[in-house]
Design a protein around this motif. Sequence first.
Motif, PDB file in Angstrom:
ATOM      1  N   SER A 260       0.787  -1.245   0.000  1.00  0.00           N
ATOM      2  CA  SER A 260       0.000   0.000   0.000  1.00  0.00           C
ATOM      3  C   SER A 260       0.817   1.292   0.000  1.00  0.00           C
ATOM      4  O   SER A 260       0.233   2.374   0.087  1.00  0.00           O
ATOM      5  CB  SER A 260      -0.936   0.009   1.211  1.00  0.00           C
ATOM      6  N   ILE A 261       2.139   1.229  -0.081  1.00  0.00           N
ATOM      7  CA  ILE A 261       2.904   2.479  -0.156  1.00  0.00           C
ATOM      8  C   ILE A 261       2.716   3.068  -1.556  1.00  0.00           C
ATOM      9  O   ILE A 261       3.002   2.402  -2.550  1.00  0.00           O
ATOM     10  CB  ILE A 261       4.393   2.237   0.131  1.00  0.00           C
ATOM     11  N   PRO A 262       2.226   4.280  -1.627  1.00  0.00           N
ATOM     12  CA  PRO A 262       1.949   4.876  -2.946  1.00  0.00           C
ATOM     13  C   PRO A 262       3.185   4.901  -3.836  1.00  0.00           C
ATOM     14  O   PRO A 262       4.288   5.227  -3.387  1.00  0.00           O
ATOM     15  CB  PRO A 262       1.496   6.302  -2.601  1.00  0.00           C
ATOM     16  N   ASN A 263       2.990   4.526  -5.066  1.00  0.00           N
ATOM     17  CA  ASN A 263       4.007   4.587  -6.125  1.00  0.00           C
ATOM     18  C   ASN A 263       5.150   3.581  -5.967  1.00  0.00           C
ATOM     19  O   ASN A 263       6.068   3.582  -6.778  1.00  0.00           O
ATOM     20  CB  ASN A 263       4.611   5.995  -6.242  1.00  0.00           C
ATOM     21  N   PHE A 264       5.099   2.734  -4.939  1.00  0.00           N
ATOM     22  CA  PHE A 264       6.151   1.718  -4.864  1.00  0.00           C
ATOM     23  C   PHE A 264       5.786   0.580  -5.835  1.00  0.00           C
ATOM     24  O   PHE A 264       4.641   0.136  -5.869  1.00  0.00           O
ATOM     25  CB  PHE A 264       6.309   1.159  -3.443  1.00  0.00           C
ATOM     26  N   PRO A 265       6.781   0.113  -6.599  1.00  0.00           N
ATOM     27  CA  PRO A 265       6.482  -0.914  -7.624  1.00  0.00           C
ATOM     28  C   PRO A 265       6.372  -2.326  -7.045  1.00  0.00           C
ATOM     29  O   PRO A 265       7.224  -3.183  -7.260  1.00  0.00           O
ATOM     30  CB  PRO A 265       7.680  -0.797  -8.576  1.00  0.00           C
ATOM     31  N   TYR A 266       5.301  -2.554  -6.321  1.00  0.00           N
ATOM     32  CA  TYR A 266       5.079  -3.881  -5.738  1.00  0.00           C
ATOM     33  C   TYR A 266       4.795  -4.911  -6.827  1.00  0.00           C
ATOM     34  O   TYR A 266       4.347  -4.580  -7.930  1.00  0.00           O
ATOM     35  CB  TYR A 266       3.855  -3.843  -4.814  1.00  0.00           C
ATOM     36  N   SER A 267       4.974  -6.161  -6.467  1.00  0.00           N
ATOM     37  CA  SER A 267       4.528  -7.247  -7.338  1.00  0.00           C
ATOM     38  C   SER A 267       3.002  -7.262  -7.352  1.00  0.00           C
ATOM     39  O   SER A 267       2.346  -6.761  -6.428  1.00  0.00           O
ATOM     40  CB  SER A 267       5.055  -8.583  -6.817  1.00  0.00           C
TER      41      SER A 267
ATOM     42  N   ALA B  51      17.969  -8.717  -7.498  1.00  0.00           N
ATOM     43  CA  ALA B  51      19.413  -8.602  -7.274  1.00  0.00           C
ATOM     44  C   ALA B  51      20.004  -7.471  -8.110  1.00  0.00           C
ATOM     45  O   ALA B  51      20.856  -6.712  -7.636  1.00  0.00           O
ATOM     46  CB  ALA B  51      20.098  -9.922  -7.617  1.00  0.00           C
ATOM     47  N   LEU B  52      19.518  -7.337  -9.338  1.00  0.00           N
ATOM     48  CA  LEU B  52      20.000  -6.253 -10.202  1.00  0.00           C
ATOM     49  C   LEU B  52      19.695  -4.899  -9.583  1.00  0.00           C
ATOM     50  O   LEU B  52      20.551  -3.995  -9.579  1.00  0.00           O
ATOM     51  CB  LEU B  52      19.353  -6.373 -11.585  1.00  0.00           C
TER      52      LEU B  52
ATOM     53  N   THR C 192      21.611 -11.705 -18.197  1.00  0.00           N
ATOM     54  CA  THR C 192      20.980 -13.000 -17.920  1.00  0.00           C
ATOM     55  C   THR C 192      19.460 -12.863 -17.884  1.00  0.00           C
ATOM     56  O   THR C 192      18.739 -13.736 -18.369  1.00  0.00           O
ATOM     57  CB  THR C 192      21.500 -13.571 -16.592  1.00  0.00           C
ATOM     58  N   VAL C 193      18.984 -11.765 -17.299  1.00  0.00           N
ATOM     59  CA  VAL C 193      17.535 -11.522 -17.313  1.00  0.00           C
ATOM     60  C   VAL C 193      17.032 -11.498 -18.753  1.00  0.00           C
ATOM     61  O   VAL C 193      16.020 -12.130 -19.092  1.00  0.00           O
ATOM     62  CB  VAL C 193      17.199 -10.196 -16.591  1.00  0.00           C
ATOM     63  N   LYS C 194      17.768 -10.800 -19.612  1.00  0.00           N
ATOM     64  CA  LYS C 194      17.366 -10.741 -21.029  1.00  0.00           C
ATOM     65  C   LYS C 194      17.403 -12.127 -21.660  1.00  0.00           C
ATOM     66  O   LYS C 194      16.504 -12.512 -22.403  1.00  0.00           O
ATOM     67  CB  LYS C 194      18.308  -9.801 -21.803  1.00  0.00           C
ATOM     68  N   LYS C 195      18.457 -12.865 -21.353  1.00  0.00           N
ATOM     69  CA  LYS C 195      18.608 -14.201 -21.938  1.00  0.00           C
ATOM     70  C   LYS C 195      17.452 -15.108 -21.549  1.00  0.00           C
ATOM     71  O   LYS C 195      17.025 -15.959 -22.323  1.00  0.00           O
ATOM     72  CB  LYS C 195      19.932 -14.812 -21.477  1.00  0.00           C
ATOM     73  N   LEU C 196      16.923 -14.877 -20.362  1.00  0.00           N
ATOM     74  CA  LEU C 196      15.822 -15.708 -19.883  1.00  0.00           C
ATOM     75  C   LEU C 196      14.461 -15.134 -20.277  1.00  0.00           C
ATOM     76  O   LEU C 196      13.427 -15.617 -19.825  1.00  0.00           O
ATOM     77  CB  LEU C 196      15.912 -15.859 -18.363  1.00  0.00           C
ATOM     78  N   GLY C 197      14.476 -14.082 -21.077  1.00  0.00           N
ATOM     79  CA  GLY C 197      13.214 -13.554 -21.580  1.00  0.00           C
ATOM     80  C   GLY C 197      12.618 -12.439 -20.764  1.00  0.00           C
ATOM     81  O   GLY C 197      11.497 -11.994 -21.041  1.00  0.00           O
ATOM     82  N   GLY C 198      13.349 -11.967 -19.767  1.00  0.00           N
ATOM     83  CA  GLY C 198      12.835 -10.888 -18.933  1.00  0.00           C
ATOM     84  C   GLY C 198      13.322  -9.528 -19.392  1.00  0.00           C
ATOM     85  O   GLY C 198      14.114  -9.412 -20.333  1.00  0.00           O
ATOM     86  N   VAL C 199      12.851  -8.530 -18.723  1.00  0.00           N
ATOM     87  CA  VAL C 199      13.254  -7.155 -19.021  1.00  0.00           C
ATOM     88  C   VAL C 199      13.924  -6.575 -17.787  1.00  0.00           C
ATOM     89  O   VAL C 199      13.254  -6.352 -16.758  1.00  0.00           O
ATOM     90  CB  VAL C 199      12.044  -6.283 -19.416  1.00  0.00           C
ATOM     91  N   PRO C 200      15.234  -6.353 -17.852  1.00  0.00           N
ATOM     92  CA  PRO C 200      15.918  -5.802 -16.668  1.00  0.00           C
ATOM     93  C   PRO C 200      15.501  -4.369 -16.403  1.00  0.00           C
ATOM     94  O   PRO C 200      15.267  -3.595 -17.335  1.00  0.00           O
ATOM     95  CB  PRO C 200      17.397  -5.891 -17.059  1.00  0.00           C
ATOM     96  N   GLY C 201      15.406  -4.034 -15.136  1.00  0.00           N
ATOM     97  CA  GLY C 201      15.048  -2.667 -14.774  1.00  0.00           C
ATOM     98  C   GLY C 201      16.227  -1.725 -14.940  1.00  0.00           C
ATOM     99  O   GLY C 201      17.391  -2.140 -14.891  1.00  0.00           O
ATOM    100  N   ASP C 202      15.904  -0.466 -15.165  1.00  0.00           N
ATOM    101  CA  ASP C 202      16.952   0.549 -15.280  1.00  0.00           C
ATOM    102  C   ASP C 202      17.337   1.059 -13.891  1.00  0.00           C
ATOM    103  O   ASP C 202      16.527   1.026 -12.962  1.00  0.00           O
ATOM    104  CB  ASP C 202      16.451   1.731 -16.114  1.00  0.00           C
ATOM    105  N   ALA C 203      18.557   1.546 -13.791  1.00  0.00           N
ATOM    106  CA  ALA C 203      18.987   2.173 -12.541  1.00  0.00           C
ATOM    107  C   ALA C 203      18.223   3.482 -12.352  1.00  0.00           C
ATOM    108  O   ALA C 203      17.863   4.158 -13.312  1.00  0.00           O
ATOM    109  CB  ALA C 203      20.484   2.439 -12.586  1.00  0.00           C
ATOM    110  N   LYS C 204      17.993   3.811 -11.086  1.00  0.00           N
ATOM    111  CA  LYS C 204      17.360   5.098 -10.791  1.00  0.00           C
ATOM    112  C   LYS C 204      18.399   6.219 -10.898  1.00  0.00           C
ATOM    113  O   LYS C 204      19.609   5.959 -10.893  1.00  0.00           O
ATOM    114  CB  LYS C 204      16.818   5.098  -9.359  1.00  0.00           C
ATOM    115  N   LYS C 205      17.905   7.429 -10.936  1.00  0.00           N
ATOM    116  CA  LYS C 205      18.810   8.572 -10.769  1.00  0.00           C
ATOM    117  C   LYS C 205      19.339   8.544  -9.334  1.00  0.00           C
ATOM    118  O   LYS C 205      18.622   8.132  -8.410  1.00  0.00           O
ATOM    119  CB  LYS C 205      18.064   9.884 -11.011  1.00  0.00           C
ATOM    120  N   ALA C 206      20.561   9.003  -9.158  1.00  0.00           N
ATOM    121  CA  ALA C 206      21.199   8.933  -7.835  1.00  0.00           C
ATOM    122  C   ALA C 206      20.315   9.576  -6.757  1.00  0.00           C
ATOM    123  O   ALA C 206      20.176   9.035  -5.647  1.00  0.00           O
ATOM    124  CB  ALA C 206      22.567   9.599  -7.870  1.00  0.00           C
TER     125      ALA C 206
END
Lengths: 131, 197
Positions: free
Chosen positions: A66-73, B62-63, B107-121
């Motif tokens: 329920s935390i807003p905007n957190f990318p939960y499963s 983990a990524l 590896t995520v890509k190899k397994l058919g997934g989409v890896p997430g991007d890093a956030k801005k610092a």
Amino acid sequence: MAFNVNVSALLGMLACIALPAAVLACTPGDPVRGAKIYERCFACHAIERDRTGPRHAGLIGRVAGSIPNFPYSAVMKKAGAAGLVWSDDSLDKFLENPVKFLPGTRMGYAGIKDRQERADLIAYLKQATGP
Amino acid sequence: MMSNIFVPSFNLARRAFMTRAATTTLSGAAIALLAGNDALAVSNDQNSEAAIAADVEILKTALGAEQEAIAAYQVGAESGLLRQPALDLAVTFQGHHKAHASLLASTVKKLGGVPGDAKKAADYHFPTDQLKSDVDVLRFAASLEKGAVSAYLGAIPLFGNRDLAKAAGSILGDEAMHWAILRQAVGDVPVPEAFVS
């Protein structure tokens, strides 16, 4: 005066003996030990900020997902919508085996199998994340 | 105060290691374990789609943690609080995390997934107000490394694909070394217990 018995404590002890389901209540958690156990969570969690996992501030009593905007499963959001609220009991079950309790959770962690460690961690979380 | 870990002999050894590392980045055992291992795809054919999807989710988590570690070391490096040789050490460890992240993403890509991007610092909201000295920075880094060790330890039993579990163990070993060296650097017992948890 020699028989000045704390009735509540006595009843609690009897309940522990009589009711296996109340075993958790027989092993009160130690927040100091729990703080050490919480270090295992540092890769993904913090008390005050969202990281790979959601922040833990305000955890107890919070609806799951329920935390807003957190990318939960999707499963975490669904569980929250279905009424899952984080409490001593639900946290104990989740922490024992997250992927069994909520298949599809992004918390890819085998869990804390030791009941006392879970009790300690929950005691710390209650102390550290409260208002 | 920094401990005496950074004695000249250590520095020489570290420089030699860094030189070797620079020439072997992304060509070591990890590649064989993960991104360069074509057998991985074959072995995964034997797993159910659900098991592969579960593995992908673990890898993506983990990524995300590796991307945050990269950003954290960047903050530390740019803080002005780290002097040599601690600065070199931080940059070296950051390089390891970059290698881990690269392999996890591929590896995520190899397994058919989409890896997430890093956030801005800035979006990581690091507790920079609590980092006042080199020791603060190194302790913060150590806490992330310890957490990473625990996270990989907790993930390894869940992988459906044993090659992925082995690779995660390889990363765990590297991050445990980071943790121990950072502890030593701030004067703590480098390896406080016989087991990690």
